[in-house]
Design a protein around this motif. Structure first.
Motif, PDB file in Angstrom:
ATOM      1  N   THR A  51      24.475  91.022 136.520  1.00 25.30           N
ATOM      2  CA  THR A  51      25.358  91.507 137.581  1.00 25.30           C
ATOM      3  C   THR A  51      26.808  91.120 137.330  1.00 25.30           C
ATOM      4  O   THR A  51      27.715  91.715 137.902  1.00 25.30           O
ATOM      5  CB  THR A  51      24.937  90.957 138.948  1.00 25.30           C
ATOM      6  OG1 THR A  51      24.902  89.542 138.877  1.00 25.30           O
ATOM      7  CG2 THR A  51      23.555  91.477 139.336  1.00 25.30           C
ATOM      8  N   SER A  82      28.097 103.957 134.014  1.00 25.45           N
ATOM      9  CA  SER A  82      28.160 104.292 135.442  1.00 25.45           C
ATOM     10  C   SER A  82      27.452 103.256 136.306  1.00 25.45           C
ATOM     11  O   SER A  82      27.659 103.197 137.511  1.00 25.45           O
ATOM     12  CB  SER A  82      27.541 105.666 135.691  1.00 25.45           C
ATOM     13  OG  SER A  82      26.130 105.583 135.563  1.00 25.45           O
ATOM     14  N   ARG A  83      26.616 102.422 135.695  1.00 24.07           N
ATOM     15  CA  ARG A  83      25.892 101.417 136.462  1.00 24.07           C
ATOM     16  C   ARG A  83      26.763 100.197 136.774  1.00 24.07           C
ATOM     17  O   ARG A  83      26.404  99.389 137.638  1.00 24.07           O
ATOM     18  CB  ARG A  83      24.615 101.000 135.713  1.00 24.07           C
ATOM     19  CG  ARG A  83      23.596 102.141 135.638  1.00 24.07           C
ATOM     20  CD  ARG A  83      22.496 101.891 134.617  1.00 24.07           C
ATOM     21  NE  ARG A  83      21.688 100.721 134.891  1.00 24.07           N
ATOM     22  CZ  ARG A  83      20.642 100.688 135.728  1.00 24.07           C
ATOM     23  NH1 ARG A  83      20.291 101.790 136.360  1.00 24.07           N
ATOM     24  NH2 ARG A  83      19.953  99.579 135.904  1.00 24.07           N
ATOM     25  N   GLU A  84      27.874 100.068 136.064  1.00 26.97           N
ATOM     26  CA  GLU A  84      28.837  98.979 136.313  1.00 26.97           C
ATOM     27  C   GLU A  84      28.195  97.596 136.279  1.00 26.97           C
ATOM     28  O   GLU A  84      28.598  96.678 136.999  1.00 26.97           O
ATOM     29  CB  GLU A  84      29.577  99.195 137.646  1.00 26.97           C
ATOM     30  CG  GLU A  84      30.465 100.442 137.608  1.00 26.97           C
ATOM     31  CD  GLU A  84      31.137 100.743 138.948  1.00 26.97           C
ATOM     32  OE1 GLU A  84      31.383  99.787 139.716  1.00 26.97           O
ATOM     33  OE2 GLU A  84      31.414 101.929 139.211  1.00 26.97           O
ATOM     34  N   THR A  85      27.174  97.485 135.439  1.00 27.28           N
ATOM     35  CA  THR A  85      26.612  96.176 135.145  1.00 27.28           C
ATOM     36  C   THR A  85      27.280  95.635 133.888  1.00 27.28           C
ATOM     37  O   THR A  85      28.083  96.331 133.258  1.00 27.28           O
ATOM     38  CB  THR A  85      25.105  96.284 134.848  1.00 27.28           C
ATOM     39  OG1 THR A  85      24.938  97.194 133.755  1.00 27.28           O
ATOM     40  CG2 THR A  85      24.346  96.811 136.058  1.00 27.28           C
ATOM     41  N   PRO A  88      27.523  95.276 140.423  1.00 27.21           N
ATOM     42  CA  PRO A  88      27.191  96.535 139.772  1.00 27.21           C
ATOM     43  C   PRO A  88      27.211  97.681 140.779  1.00 27.21           C
ATOM     44  O   PRO A  88      27.208  97.461 141.997  1.00 27.21           O
ATOM     45  CB  PRO A  88      25.771  96.309 139.253  1.00 27.21           C
ATOM     46  CG  PRO A  88      25.643  94.836 139.108  1.00 27.21           C
ATOM     47  CD  PRO A  88      26.469  94.270 140.232  1.00 27.21           C
ATOM     48  N   LYS A  93      25.693 106.844 131.001  1.00 25.63           N
ATOM     49  CA  LYS A  93      24.755 106.373 132.028  1.00 25.63           C
ATOM     50  C   LYS A  93      24.902 104.865 132.223  1.00 25.63           C
ATOM     51  O   LYS A  93      24.980 104.378 133.355  1.00 25.63           O
ATOM     52  CB  LYS A  93      23.316 106.675 131.589  1.00 25.63           C
ATOM     53  CG  LYS A  93      22.909 108.118 131.822  1.00 25.63           C
ATOM     54  CD  LYS A  93      22.294 108.268 133.228  1.00 25.63           C
ATOM     55  CE  LYS A  93      21.439 109.520 133.320  1.00 25.63           C
ATOM     56  NZ  LYS A  93      20.894 109.680 134.690  1.00 25.63           N
ATOM     57  N   PRO A 105      14.434 106.112 134.154  1.00 24.59           N
ATOM     58  CA  PRO A 105      13.052 105.605 134.162  1.00 24.59           C
ATOM     59  C   PRO A 105      12.135 106.454 135.033  1.00 24.59           C
ATOM     60  O   PRO A 105      12.542 106.993 136.053  1.00 24.59           O
ATOM     61  CB  PRO A 105      13.192 104.200 134.750  1.00 24.59           C
ATOM     62  CG  PRO A 105      14.405 104.279 135.607  1.00 24.59           C
ATOM     63  CD  PRO A 105      15.335 105.264 134.951  1.00 24.59           C
ATOM     64  N   GLU A 106      10.871 106.585 134.593  1.00 25.80           N
ATOM     65  CA  GLU A 106       9.835 107.297 135.342  1.00 25.80           C
ATOM     66  C   GLU A 106       8.672 106.339 135.603  1.00 25.80           C
ATOM     67  O   GLU A 106       8.581 105.287 134.970  1.00 25.80           O
ATOM     68  CB  GLU A 106       9.353 108.496 134.528  1.00 25.80           C
ATOM     69  CG  GLU A 106      10.453 109.530 134.323  1.00 25.80           C
ATOM     70  CD  GLU A 106       9.939 110.801 133.684  1.00 25.80           C
ATOM     71  OE1 GLU A 106       8.899 110.734 132.996  1.00 25.80           O
ATOM     72  OE2 GLU A 106      10.572 111.855 133.868  1.00 25.80           O
ATOM     73  N   PRO A 107       7.788 106.720 136.530  1.00 31.04           N
ATOM     74  CA  PRO A 107       6.649 105.832 136.797  1.00 31.04           C
ATOM     75  C   PRO A 107       5.834 105.561 135.532  1.00 31.04           C
ATOM     76  O   PRO A 107       5.265 104.510 135.386  1.00 31.04           O
ATOM     77  CB  PRO A 107       5.807 106.603 137.832  1.00 31.04           C
ATOM     78  CG  PRO A 107       6.782 107.518 138.505  1.00 31.04           C
ATOM     79  CD  PRO A 107       7.766 107.908 137.435  1.00 31.04           C
ATOM     80  N   ASP A 115      22.339  86.815 137.189  1.00 32.40           N
ATOM     81  CA  ASP A 115      21.190  87.550 137.711  1.00 32.40           C
ATOM     82  C   ASP A 115      21.030  88.852 136.946  1.00 32.40           C
ATOM     83  O   ASP A 115      22.010  89.554 136.689  1.00 32.40           O
ATOM     84  CB  ASP A 115      21.390  87.859 139.193  1.00 32.40           C
ATOM     85  CG  ASP A 115      21.327  86.599 140.033  1.00 32.40           C
ATOM     86  OD1 ASP A 115      20.805  85.581 139.522  1.00 32.40           O
ATOM     87  OD2 ASP A 115      21.804  86.615 141.174  1.00 32.40           O
ATOM     88  N   VAL A 122      17.475 104.404 130.837  1.00 30.06           N
ATOM     89  CA  VAL A 122      18.524 104.898 131.736  1.00 30.06           C
ATOM     90  C   VAL A 122      18.011 105.999 132.662  1.00 30.06           C
ATOM     91  O   VAL A 122      18.713 106.404 133.581  1.00 30.06           O
ATOM     92  CB  VAL A 122      19.783 105.400 130.972  1.00 30.06           C
ATOM     93  CG1 VAL A 122      20.419 104.266 130.197  1.00 30.06           C
ATOM     94  CG2 VAL A 122      19.458 106.576 130.068  1.00 30.06           C
ATOM     95  N   VAL A 156      19.715  92.722 136.553  1.00 33.36           N
ATOM     96  CA  VAL A 156      19.344  93.912 137.315  1.00 33.36           C
ATOM     97  C   VAL A 156      18.049  94.482 136.742  1.00 33.36           C
ATOM     98  O   VAL A 156      17.131  94.833 137.462  1.00 33.36           O
ATOM     99  CB  VAL A 156      20.455  94.974 137.249  1.00 33.36           C
ATOM    100  CG1 VAL A 156      20.040  96.230 137.997  1.00 33.36           C
ATOM    101  CG2 VAL A 156      21.758  94.415 137.800  1.00 33.36           C
ATOM    102  N   ARG A 157      17.981  94.558 135.420  1.00 30.00           N
ATOM    103  CA  ARG A 157      16.771  95.058 134.749  1.00 30.00           C
ATOM    104  C   ARG A 157      16.827  94.591 133.313  1.00 30.00           C
ATOM    105  O   ARG A 157      17.876  94.186 132.820  1.00 30.00           O
ATOM    106  CB  ARG A 157      16.715  96.600 134.823  1.00 30.00           C
ATOM    107  CG  ARG A 157      15.399  97.199 134.381  1.00 30.00           C
ATOM    108  CD  ARG A 157      14.915  98.345 135.293  1.00 30.00           C
ATOM    109  NE  ARG A 157      15.904  99.375 135.500  1.00 30.00           N
ATOM    110  CZ  ARG A 157      16.024 100.502 134.751  1.00 30.00           C
ATOM    111  NH1 ARG A 157      15.197 100.723 133.745  1.00 30.00           N
ATOM    112  NH2 ARG A 157      16.951 101.393 135.030  1.00 30.00           N
ATOM    113  N   ALA A 191       1.013  96.953 136.060  1.00 29.75           N
ATOM    114  CA  ALA A 191       1.822  98.170 136.064  1.00 29.75           C
ATOM    115  C   ALA A 191       1.004  99.371 135.599  1.00 29.75           C
ATOM    116  O   ALA A 191       1.127 100.470 136.140  1.00 29.75           O
ATOM    117  CB  ALA A 191       3.052  97.987 135.177  1.00 29.75           C
ATOM    118  N   ILE A 216       7.799 101.929 137.949  1.00 31.08           N
ATOM    119  CA  ILE A 216       6.807 100.916 138.319  1.00 31.08           C
ATOM    120  C   ILE A 216       7.126  99.612 137.609  1.00 31.08           C
ATOM    121  O   ILE A 216       7.363  99.603 136.397  1.00 31.08           O
ATOM    122  CB  ILE A 216       5.376 101.405 137.982  1.00 31.08           C
ATOM    123  CG1 ILE A 216       4.979 102.535 138.941  1.00 31.08           C
ATOM    124  CG2 ILE A 216       4.373 100.255 138.066  1.00 31.08           C
ATOM    125  CD1 ILE A 216       3.668 103.217 138.602  1.00 31.08           C
ATOM    126  N   GLY A 252       5.427  95.702 137.553  1.00 34.79           N
ATOM    127  CA  GLY A 252       4.282  94.980 138.100  1.00 34.79           C
ATOM    128  C   GLY A 252       3.456  95.955 138.909  1.00 34.79           C
ATOM    129  O   GLY A 252       3.184  97.072 138.462  1.00 34.79           O
TER     130      GLY A 252
END
Lengths: 451, 451
Positions: free
Chosen positions: A343, A282-285, B348, A279, A449-451, A323, A447, A325-326, A242, B382, B384
């Motif tokens: 999920t 709103s993702r409904e996870t 989600p 935030k 995320p950037e590269p 599962d 909530v 999501v993140r 990464a 990013i 991985g």
């Protein structure tokens, strides 16, 4: 629009130490070197003292205040003597210093505003003869010092500052980024900061660089840079995929849109807990945080264990039908967090379990016999060419997994396991946002995320 | 414990037609053949009449009442004349008969309690010269008639009855099982019912049998039996993997535990709607049935379209994040059902979407640019070596997918699509059990599945 050259010039001015800083650092290093040499003589050791690292090579960033002195012992000293005398010399040179342990012990302290490390090592002939990792460092400094001119030094400063700006500078196991040595080798290899960025923008990892063309082995790493002083070592072994990708991303970004901001670590104002809660909501996870006391270990142990445990718990959740999501893990000195978004909070009471093809007789008969008399399963029935059963699940909620001994069946870092065993708290969904006081930066990055 | 031989003997007695039945059938067939020959002469056709099928070969099961007569025309008749004269002859032979269409038209009717088909075809020289599938049938009867003795006929009856008992007899596209011709070839190939079962118990599909050792092509089927009368044809082309597996399963079962019950179609008392509701409820899935009017097409069109549509809707559910535990489709003349159990009723609001590796520059830049300015997504970030975004889902409930135009974006059979377009009803969870009046057998098999 600013030009690349213009931006580079402005940043170079900011990161190049002023003459005054150089002089003070050189004077301090000289004094400390003299002290160490005198101490060596006092102990009757036929060794020498070497300044290493970026301040030795003239590649440090303005404001960095590290002086690294290596006290080299003849190889006929045994390890215990080297450590004992090495530490004694360290205390002589730095009367207010204290001992630290990396691969072996050294003395660290302050002198005239500089942070000084005084590290005993062996004076081996070649980097390949080292007895411990620190013995290699003088070879790195020697290799680079012979090759760098002032233009290289400027470009190295720019590249290091760029790596800091994008958050990938440092080969510690928390960062898993670029070491100073790696950064300098890369600038040398490509002949400057801009050509390095242009090349990195086009890299197709995995890739291997071998400045001395003497590599003898291959590495399963995204980037391999064969150490010019050791054909068997990958200087970039710690670099994560990464962080290599981040370098490529921001190299393209900076070339396409030259600006100073990329050289400064992002300093985003953290969201407050209401914003984070909104935030997440709103993702409904189904979001859940395991919060526990950070084990009292150094970062180089803590972060690998946190990451291993995060993967282990994620695998455990998925094996029970949840599962993700993140997920994320973060910690400060007191509290540590594993954050998952799954999920669904619940699974069915049954799970499909495919057996062998009916045509593989021995396995098929074994499978059928195992389940044919099991009242708790559906089947065995036939789907396609296979036997299938649906087995009852013991765990049907994420909470039942996370709040039970099952959590300890997954791969956990040893000290994380101990810490969790001592107790942990589960926070769900919007309650996670209350961690914002402590981990506002990390939750904001999660909530948004950037590269 | 009963022996295999004892069971076989008892079943053989039940399924072998009595002398009286044989005589009446022979007499009826002879009369009808004479009538057909006379009709051929009346039409000035230089053809012949051939009895085909199991009643011609002496391999029918007691109580079966099918007489199949093929009226063979010289190949210089064009198709229209063959059909016109063939149907006229059919009506002469079977004054109360009516026309049916398979690959081409024929007349079917009743005569002295027998179900008679009168089928016009071409008298081709070899099975490989056929103009339509029916031209092949006489070659099959000829091939088998030359090779069968009475012992074979008994074993063929046992095997056919066994196939019926386990629900895999018939090469129609609803059953996808074993045709009579295939059953007879298999008994011949292995020299009897018991050796066939012993061999089948050990088969490792895919496997190929080629009794005449003249196959010229390979087939992508679980079982290939090269037609002795046509080297380019797989007699078992229609057989599904599951039905081949069923044969293997029950072959082992019958050899290990010889009993008559296996020869009788399972006649389980269907559960009532309360029992079905309780069973479904205990699985803690989200169950949903789409109920609609059965399109008015023959089974050989209906069932392939039902299966295709079932797979299409399942794929649609899964692509929207609703994993299925199991599914089924069934129909009667009026109503048809797709039944799904999904692991969760909701997803989600976001879904992970992995982009290319950052190192694949062109794709990576395209992906990044696509999403970087999209306020609705999380990221790109990013993970991985890749860019990843989390995109909003438009569909977050199984109902929103099933009760919308999205349902029609999946692969549906043409007539199923029309039927669904005309309207369908969704029943959820325990409400599905109210279908038990109409589909009690199917729902019972669903909640208590057997091989």
């Amino acid at each position: 629009m600013p030009t690349f050259e213009g931006v580079a010039e402005t940043v170079a001015e900011r990161v190049t130490p002023e003459a005054d800083e150089r002089e003070r650092l050189a004077a301090a290093a000289a004094t400390l070197t003299d002290r160490a040499k005198a101490a060596l003589a006092d102990h009757d050791v036929d060794g020498d003292v070497l300044q290493v690292g970026s301040t030795a090579r003239g590649t440090w960033l303005a404001g960095d205040r590290d002086i690294d002195l290596f006290v080299r012992f003849p190889t006929d000293y045994d390890r215990a003597d080297l450590e004992r005398i090495g530490l004694a010399i360290g205390h002589t040179v730095l009367p207010d210093g204290h001992e630290e342990y990396a691969e072996h012990p050294y003395v660290t302290g302050e002198y005239e505003g500089f942070d000084v490390d005084l590290v005993p090592c062996y004076a081996v002939e070649r980097a390949t003869d080292i007895r411990s990792a620190v013995d290699r460092t003088p070879f790195h400094t020697e290799y680079l010092t012979e090759r760098l001119d002032d233009t290289d030094r400027t470009d190295i400063r720019l590249f290091k500052r760029f790596l800091k700006g994008i958050g990938v500078y440092g080969s510690d196991l928390r960062t898993r980024g670029f070491s100073g040595y790696l950064a300098e080798l890369l600038v040398l290899e490509y002949g400057g900061f801009e050509p390095l960025l242009a090349a990195a923008a086009d890299w197709h990892p995995p890739l291997t660089l071998d400045p001395e063309d003497h590599g003898v082995t291959t590495f399963d790493d995204p980037l391999t840079v064969i150490d010019p002083t050791d054909p068997e070592r990958n200087v970039a072994a710690v670099l994560s995929a990464a962080n290599l990708a981040r370098l490529q991303h921001y190299a393209r970004d900076l070339l396409a849109d030259p600006r100073e901001g990329v050289f400064d670590p992002a300093d985003r104002p953290p969201l407050d807990s209401d914003e984070i809660a909104a935030k997440l909501d709103s993702r409904e996870t189904t979001a859940v945080a395991l919060v526990f006391d950070t084990p009292d270990i150094v970062d180089d142990q803590l972060y690998p264990q946190l990451r291993k445990s995060l993967s282990g718990i994620e695998a455990g959740l998925e094996s029970h039908g949840f599962d993700t999501v993140r997920n994320a893990t973060f910690a400060d000195d007191e509290r540590a967090v594993f954050l998952f978004e799954v999920t669904t909070a619940t699974t069915p009471a049954v799970e499909r379990h495919a057996g062998p093809p009916v045509g593989v007789r021995e396995h098929a008969e074994g499978f059928f016999e195992t389940y044919a008399t099991d009242e708790a399963v559906y089947g065995p029935f036939i789907q396609g060419d296979r036997y299938v059963v649906e087995r009852p699940r013991e765990i049907t909620t994420a909470e039942a997994f996370l709040d039970s001994d099952r959590l300890f069946e997954v791969g956990l870092g040893a000290r994380i396991e101990t810490a969790l065993d001592a107790g942990y708290e589960l926070r769900w969904d919007e309650d996670i946002a209350s961690l914002a006081d402590r981990f506002g930066v990390e939750l904001t990055e999660y909530v948004d995320p950037e590269p």
